[in-house]
Design a protein around this motif. Structure first.
Motif, PDB file in Angstrom:
ATOM      1  N   CYS A   1      -2.876  -5.745  -6.780  1.00 53.98           N
ATOM      2  CA  CYS A   1      -2.209  -5.721  -5.524  1.00 53.98           C
ATOM      3  C   CYS A   1      -3.140  -5.820  -4.333  1.00 53.98           C
ATOM      4  CB  CYS A   1      -1.427  -4.073  -5.340  1.00 53.98           C
ATOM      5  SG  CYS A   1      -0.801  -4.001  -3.694  1.00 53.98           S
TER       6      CYS A   1
ATOM      7  N   CYS B   1       4.202  -3.695  -7.037  1.00 55.25           N
ATOM      8  CA  CYS B   1       2.848  -2.750  -7.177  1.00 55.25           C
ATOM      9  C   CYS B   1       3.503  -1.534  -7.489  1.00 55.25           C
ATOM     10  CB  CYS B   1       2.383  -2.854  -5.825  1.00 55.25           C
ATOM     11  SG  CYS B   1       0.853  -1.569  -5.927  1.00 55.25           S
TER      12      CYS B   1
ATOM     13  N   GLY C   1      -3.589  -1.884  -6.794  1.00 50.72           N
ATOM     14  CA  GLY C   1      -2.881  -1.313  -7.806  1.00 50.72           C
ATOM     15  C   GLY C   1      -2.410  -2.276  -8.813  1.00 50.72           C
TER      16      GLY C   1
ATOM     17  N   CYS D   1       1.932   1.350  -4.363  1.00 50.21           N
ATOM     18  CA  CYS D   1       2.034   1.543  -3.038  1.00 50.21           C
ATOM     19  C   CYS D   1       3.491   0.955  -2.701  1.00 50.21           C
ATOM     20  CB  CYS D   1       0.744   0.741  -2.147  1.00 50.21           C
ATOM     21  SG  CYS D   1       1.262  -1.148  -2.360  1.00 50.21           S
TER      22      CYS D   1
ATOM     23  N   ILE E   1      -2.717  -5.125  -1.512  1.00 52.61           N
ATOM     24  CA  ILE E   1      -2.702  -4.085  -0.327  1.00 52.61           C
ATOM     25  C   ILE E   1      -3.739  -2.659  -0.893  1.00 52.61           C
ATOM     26  CG2 ILE E   1      -1.274  -2.216   0.875  1.00 52.61           C
ATOM     27  CD1 ILE E   1       1.066  -4.672   0.480  1.00 52.61           C
ATOM     28  N   CYS E   2      -3.372  -2.356  -2.128  1.00 48.77           N
ATOM     29  CA  CYS E   2      -3.821  -1.044  -2.624  1.00 48.77           C
ATOM     30  C   CYS E   2      -4.750  -1.338  -3.950  1.00 48.77           C
ATOM     31  CB  CYS E   2      -3.036  -0.228  -2.875  1.00 48.77           C
ATOM     32  SG  CYS E   2      -1.912  -0.350  -4.320  1.00 48.77           S
TER      33      CYS E   2
HETATM   34 ZN   LIG Z   1      -0.013  -1.654  -3.957  1.00 48.08          ZN
END
Ligand SMILES: [Zn+2]
Ligand SMILES: [Zn+2]
Ligand SMILES: [Zn+2]
Length: 328
Positions: free
Chosen positions: A128, A148, A133, A151, A130-131
């Motif tokens: 991911c 994801c 994951g 998140c 963003i995070c």
């Molecule tokens: Zn994420």
């Protein structure tokens, strides 16, 4: 260099299907025999091979076509075939072939059919953006969604929990592609959609599209998501084609990414917006700032990269009012 296709030296033999109301066009195909004729001509390759420059097209003889659709009664077969001519089937001295409209109808059926290779959820190799994951791809009802598991994703409450990508995706696009490759293709399609739509052209039918914006007043994205609109983005653009109903709802920043000066600006700073990865888009997005002013409504999108910035102003119909590039 020709782009639109050469004009044929002969007059176009296909009267346009555009003269018909949608009800009449659906009625033309309202019989198993007529659908079978379209399919038999498609299977035989009886249509123009190239959609831009092509003076040559194969045909199928009357008796071969009748045999292919297994209708013994001459009168009945002739009746159904004659209903398709001239709009969907073209009659020539050598036999029958699909007209331009007939090929388009057959193509759209071919486009939405095929085996779904994503019957089960599939994990992506890339994490991911963003995070970090785990990302998973799902395919359902012609939509590809990547979510994801750790998140809320990039759509907030507008999308399924954890969504980082969600768009219509033809089954053929999944053939011989891993979930990571399908996502790559999906992102490229999305950016090309933005480039078309911000220019008011429907990607599917070439018709004109209408556009409006929805603004979250008092937008406050705490920890990335706003309490009022539930998304990270204050301004969403809604673009619709009234003819074929192709429609997209995307953050205004994505429509800005379809404009040539924005593509050039990002290219100068190391990102090709027409072939982006999720990480590229995250990095570009981090440099965006969007402000809204009223009476009249004006949306200012500013993109910063290195020591310069590019400012794009849109009105309430997503038309660019001004684009300015400056050193900070
Ligand atoms: Zn994420
Ligand atoms: Zn359209
Ligand atoms: Zn909001």
């Amino acid at each position: 260099m020709p782009f639109g296709g050469m004009a044929s030296s002969e007059p176009d033999p296909d009267p346009p299907l555009s003269g018909l109301a949608p009800d009449e066009a659906f009625a033309l195909l309202g019989s198993d025999t007529r659908l079978a004729i379209v399919r038999a001509l498609w299977d035989a390759g009886a249509h123009h091979t190239f959609d831009d420059v092509d003076d040559d097209a194969g045909t199928v003889a009357f008796s071969d076509l009748q045999h292919a659709v297994s209708v013994r009664d001459n009168g009945q077969f002739n009746y159904h075939l004659s209903r398709l001519v001239p709009q969907l089937v073209t009659q020539t001295a050598d036999g029958y072939r699909l007209s331009g409209a007939g090929k388009a109808v057959a193509r759209s059926i071919a486009t939405v059919t095929g085996e779904s290779l994503f019957a089960d959820e599939r994990d992506l190799e890339r994490p991911c953006p963003i995070c970090g994951g785990r990302l998973t791809a799902e395919y359902d009802d012609q939509w590809l969604r990547v979510t994801c598991d750790s998140c809320p994703g990039s759509f907030g409450e507008l999308g399924h929990e954890g969504t980082v990508y969600n768009a219509p995706f033809p089954p053929a696009g999944l053939e011989d592609r891993t979930p990571d490759e399908a996502l790559t293709v999906g992102l490229r399609r999305c950016m090309l959609d933005a480039a078309y739509l911000v220019r008011r052209i429907c990607r599917e039918c070439a018709g004109a599209v209408s556009a409006s914006v929805s603004v979250c007043e008092g937008h406050d994205p705490e920890e990335g998501y706003c309490g009022s609109c539930g998304t990270p983005y204050a301004v969403w653009g809604d673009v619709r084609c009234d003819t074929c109903r192709f429609a997209k709802r995307l953050p205004v920043e994505v429509f800005a990414m379809g404009l040539t000066p924005v593509i050039a600006f990002c290219h100068d700073h190391g990102v090709d917006l027409l072939t982006p990865t999720l990480d590229d888009l995250e990095a570009v997005e981090a440099g965006f700032e969007t402000d809204v002013s009223h009476d009249p409504l004006r949306i200012d999108v500013t993109i910063s990269a290195g020591d310069e910035f590019l400012a794009v102003a849109f009105d309430d119909t997503l038309s660019p009012l001004a684009i300015e590039r400056q050193l900070e």
